[in-house]
Design an enzyme around this catalytic site. Structure first.
Site, short mmCIF file in Angstrom:
data_model
loop_
_atom_site.label_atom_id
_atom_site.label_comp_id
_atom_site.label_asym_id
_atom_site.label_seq_id
_atom_site.Cartn_x
_atom_site.Cartn_y
_atom_site.Cartn_z
N SER A 1 0.85 -1.19 0.00
CA SER A 1 0.00 0.00 0.00
C SER A 1 0.88 1.24 0.00
CB SER A 1 -0.90 0.01 1.24
OG SER A 1 -1.57 1.25 1.37
N TYR B 1 -1.60 -0.63 10.43
CA TYR B 1 -1.82 -1.04 9.03
C TYR B 1 -0.64 -0.61 8.17
CZ TYR B 1 -3.67 -1.30 4.32
OH TYR B 1 -3.83 -1.59 2.98
#
Length: 166
Positions: free
Chosen positions: A127, A140
């Site tokens: 990501s 995350y």
């Protein structure tokens, strides 16, 4: 597997290109719907990626024609409990780490011998938060930074084995 997610899109593209695909996910009904849509070039394997025993059982139960794995796409990942760190639930953090890190390394490690033997490839989905952290996404982002760092390290480790890492 989300209806319009990365996993579905990847499975569709690979099957259109003539590949056979093992699609993994927790929801058997969604995997079956995907198989109904894409045909018998897709083998659905329903299990929770965080359950190592279930993962290994699914690998052991692959039909013969799906056993020759040439490409691993590590797509599983989730962001959960987006709260300030001081208000976050440890259980949310552990779930993200178990899904985004532990499951990824477990499956990768399990398939590495076959991928080396077959001169295969690994695609790890990370990501942008791996390199550009955001507020409320520390764990995350940390898990995705791990995925990026692991990918870079695997690339170097496997250069002489002709296993491609993306």
């Amino acid at each position: 597997m989300p209806r319009n997610g990365f996993g579905r899109a990847a499975a569709k593209r690979f099957i259109e290109a003539g590949w056979q695909v093992v699609a993994c996910g927790r929801r058997a009904d969604r995997l079956q719907a995907l198989r109904d849509e894409l045909g018998d070039a897709l083998h659905p394997a329903a299990f929770d990626i965080r359950d190592e025993a279930a993962m290994r059982a699914a690998l052991d139960a692959l039909p013969e024609r799906f056993r020759g794995i040439d490409l691993l796409v590590n797509n599983a990942g989730l962001a959960q409990g987006t709260r300030p760190a001081q208000d976050a639930l440890l259980s949310d953090w552990k779930t993200m780490i178990d899904t985004n890190v532990t499951a990824l390394v477990t499956l990768t490690h399990a398939l590495l011998p076959a991928l080396i033997a077959r001169r295969g490839a690994i695609i790890n989905i990370s990501s942008v938060v791996a390199i550009a952290p955001e507020v409320l996404n520390g764990v995350y982002g940390g898990t995705k930074a791990f995925v990026l760092a692991l990918s870079q390290s695997l690339h170097k480790d496997l250069l002489d084995k002709n296993v491609r890492i993306q």
